[in-house]
Design a protein around this motif. Structure first.
Motif, mmCIF file in Angstrom:
data_model
loop_
_atom_site.group_PDB
_atom_site.id
_atom_site.type_symbol
_atom_site.label_atom_id
_atom_site.label_comp_id
_atom_site.label_asym_id
_atom_site.label_seq_id
_atom_site.Cartn_x
_atom_site.Cartn_y
_atom_site.Cartn_z
ATOM 1 N N GLY A 98 0.823 -1.214 0.000
ATOM 2 C CA GLY A 98 0.000 0.000 0.000
ATOM 3 C C GLY A 98 0.845 1.247 0.000
ATOM 4 O O GLY A 98 0.628 2.172 -0.783
ATOM 5 N N VAL A 99 1.843 1.261 0.857
ATOM 6 C CA VAL A 99 2.706 2.439 0.953
ATOM 7 C C VAL A 99 3.499 2.617 -0.340
ATOM 8 O O VAL A 99 3.631 3.727 -0.866
ATOM 9 N N GLN A 100 3.992 1.495 -0.874
ATOM 10 C CA GLN A 100 4.788 1.597 -2.101
ATOM 11 C C GLN A 100 3.957 2.017 -3.308
ATOM 12 O O GLN A 100 4.499 2.529 -4.280
ATOM 13 N N ILE A 124 0.500 12.652 4.447
ATOM 14 C CA ILE A 124 0.291 12.546 3.004
ATOM 15 C C ILE A 124 0.274 11.106 2.506
ATOM 16 O O ILE A 124 -0.684 10.669 1.875
ATOM 17 N N VAL A 125 1.320 10.360 2.780
ATOM 18 C CA VAL A 125 1.419 9.014 2.206
ATOM 19 C C VAL A 125 0.473 8.030 2.903
ATOM 20 O O VAL A 125 -0.302 7.329 2.259
ATOM 21 N N TRP A 126 0.531 7.992 4.215
ATOM 22 C CA TRP A 126 -0.223 6.983 4.962
ATOM 23 C C TRP A 126 -1.737 7.036 4.744
ATOM 24 O O TRP A 126 -2.362 5.999 4.496
ATOM 25 N N PRO A 127 -2.372 8.234 4.828
ATOM 26 C CA PRO A 127 -3.822 8.238 4.632
ATOM 27 C C PRO A 127 -4.230 7.695 3.265
ATOM 28 O O PRO A 127 -5.222 6.968 3.147
ATOM 29 N N ARG A 131 -6.233 3.895 2.684
ATOM 30 C CA ARG A 131 -7.464 3.774 1.937
ATOM 31 C C ARG A 131 -7.349 2.701 0.849
ATOM 32 O O ARG A 131 -8.272 1.926 0.617
ATOM 33 N N ARG A 132 -6.213 2.690 0.182
ATOM 34 C CA ARG A 132 -6.007 1.676 -0.863
ATOM 35 C C ARG A 132 -5.899 0.271 -0.284
ATOM 36 O O ARG A 132 -6.137 -0.710 -0.961
ATOM 37 N N LEU A 203 -14.110 8.238 6.102
ATOM 38 C CA LEU A 203 -13.510 8.254 7.437
ATOM 39 C C LEU A 203 -12.043 7.851 7.377
ATOM 40 O O LEU A 203 -11.229 8.283 8.178
ATOM 41 N N VAL A 204 -11.726 7.000 6.394
ATOM 42 C CA VAL A 204 -10.349 6.573 6.242
ATOM 43 C C VAL A 204 -9.741 7.313 5.071
ATOM 44 O O VAL A 204 -10.339 7.433 4.014
ATOM 45 N N GLY A 205 -8.562 7.834 5.301
ATOM 46 C CA GLY A 205 -7.855 8.514 4.229
ATOM 47 C C GLY A 205 -8.287 9.956 4.090
ATOM 48 O O GLY A 205 -8.006 10.602 3.094
ATOM 49 N N GLU A 206 -8.988 10.471 5.082
ATOM 50 C CA GLU A 206 -9.352 11.896 5.016
ATOM 51 C C GLU A 206 -8.374 12.748 5.804
ATOM 52 O O GLU A 206 -7.949 12.373 6.851
#
Lengths: 206, 255
Positions: A98-100, A124-127, A131-132, A203-206
């Protein structure tokens, strides 16, 4: 009587998955580290627990570990631990992937606007990565919930074990196993719905 | 003494900078100084090293040897000077070819994020500043949209506003219009023109030769990792001294 196995199945699944995901945050992120000292232990952990059968891991924890420690361990704790280390390995790979998958330009934009590496990752990256990851995380949760059925072999009174006990006294295998299957399906379907909702709720990735 | 004076009057100072990518010598003995308020346009073919050159200035690329002083901070080879790097990035804004807006954040949040987290601005002040910047780049009414809801030209203007929000001393533009549809190039160049007029120090990598001629104080032609020629736009475009510059310009100015 059958239903009395349900709380235990839920509890072991829940505990195992929560701890497993925590492990994944540690090992998944370690596996992304540029230094070998961090990367190698993570890779070793992931490969060992992905590369061996869950049943063997369960048996090892239930029968091998007490021998190693020289004292018996609590069966439910052992169950949770088994799910945790196993799902943790798969979750770690999901976290890494996900991170990559997040474009390098996102990190560059964060860094060049003055944010630290940690801030860039966190804001920036983690949210975006999280989500992905949701669909893949959901998949692994379902696999782990079903894996708890293996604990029937070691005598934990979860759904399958309770079912077998019931059959032993009532001789109604067909109905009971159908019932057990339906109960698993209820758990996994509720989880699927929850995750689908979560994915689109913002709710996730916001 | 002379050196100290020089430093006060330069924003970027590059001396004998070298960068290798494996066996590829991407930047070769680059010497470059940029004065405050100067607008420098870097031109050259794809793969000439011009993007790499400006990416060294804010440390997105490491270099292997040479000296690089930005805003009085010395960057070491191999990206070793983490503290200087951080200090430089707070003072140097960057605009990318692909915009690189944060898709999970609203337009206004894209702009307020760094001022809030790096400069610890309070929310209201950061939002007010962001709104002013959005008005300045002519998209004040798009603050609460997500980047994906905007056109390419609008997204790039948000990216410029985002960089300006940190009140940089220097702005780097890495092919800011190369990913845009032709009809949107003008609106982005307009914003950059306005910035140049306002006295911003800018280093711009671009293929927009007309814009370079109009806005640049100095044009630099880079080929195969070397600065081949530099000077006032009129000199470089109308009377290039080097054969390689001539053939490059002949190719790009023909159409």
């Amino acid at each position: 009587m059958l239903l009395s196995g349900l709380p235990l199945t839920l509890w072991i699944s829940f505990g195992g998955i929560v701890i497993g995901f925590t492990l994944a945050l540690i090992f998944g992120l370690m596996s992304l580290a540029p230094t070998r000292i961090l990367k190698w232990p993570a890779v070793a952990y992931i490969e060992v627990f992905r590369g061996t059968p869950v049943l063997v891991q369960v048996l090892f924890i239930f029968y091998g570990l007490p021998q190693l420690l020289g004292q018996p361990i609590n069966a439910i704790a052992a169950g949770i631990a088994a799910i945790a280390v196993n799902s943790g390995a798969y979750f770690s790979e999901i976290v890494r992937g996900g991170v990559q998958s997040i474009d390098r330009g996102q990190t560059e934009a964060g860094l060049s606007s003055g944010l630290s590496s940690a801030q860039t990752f966190y804001y920036i990256v983690w949210p975006q990565a999280l989500r992905r990851m949701i669909p893949a995380l959901g998949n692994q949760c379902i696999v782990s919930i079903k894996d708890t059925s293996l604990f029937a072999v070691v005598g934990i009174g979860e759904l399958v074990r309770q079912g077998r006990l019931y059959i032993a006294s009532h001789f109604t295998a067909m109905e009971v196993y159908l019932m057990v299957a339906v109960l698993y399906l209820c758990i996994t379907l509720s989880l699927s719905l929850l995750l689908r909702w979560l994915e689109h709720s913002g709710l996730v990735g916001e | 003494m002379i050196d100290a004076n020089a430093r006060a009057t330069t924003i970027v100072e590059m001396r004998q900078l070298n960068k290798h990518f494996g066996s590829l010598h991407v930047l070769q003995n680059i010497d470059l100084t940029v004065a405050p308020g100067e607008v420098v346009v870097v031109i050259g073919a794809s793969g000439s090293g011009k993007s790499t050159l400006i990416r060294c200035i804010n440390g997105l690329e490491e270099f292997q040897s040479g000296e690089l002083i930005v805003e009085g901070q010395t960057l070491q080879p191999y990206g070793k000077s983490k503290r200087a790097l951080r200090a430089i990035r707070k003072e140097v804004g960057m605009v990318f070819q692909q915009f690189n807006l944060f898709p999970h954040r609203k337009v206004i949040e894209n702009i307020t994020l760094a001022p809030r987290k790096v400069k610890r601005k309070d929310k209201a002040a950061a939002r007010e500043q962001a709104q002013t910047l959005l008005d300045r780049v002519d998209i004040g009414n798009q603050a609460d949209k997500y980047p994906s809801q905007l056109s390419g030209g609008q997204q790039q203007r948000v990216a410029i506003a985002r960089a300006l929000a940190m009140e940089p001393q220097l702005m780097l533009f890495d092919e800011p219009t190369s990913a845009l549809d032709p009809e949107m190039i003008g609106e982005v160049l307009d914003v950059m023109r306005e910035l140049a007029r306002a006295g911003m120090t800018m280093i711009i990598v671009t293929h927009e030769m007309g814009f370079a001629r109009e806005v640049a104080d100095r044009v630099i032609y880079v080929d195969k990792g070397q600065i081949i020629e530099q000077g006032k736009p009129a000199d470089v475009f109308d009377a290039p001294q080097n054969e390689r510059t001539r053939s490059f310009l002949a190719r790009v100015l023909k159409h």
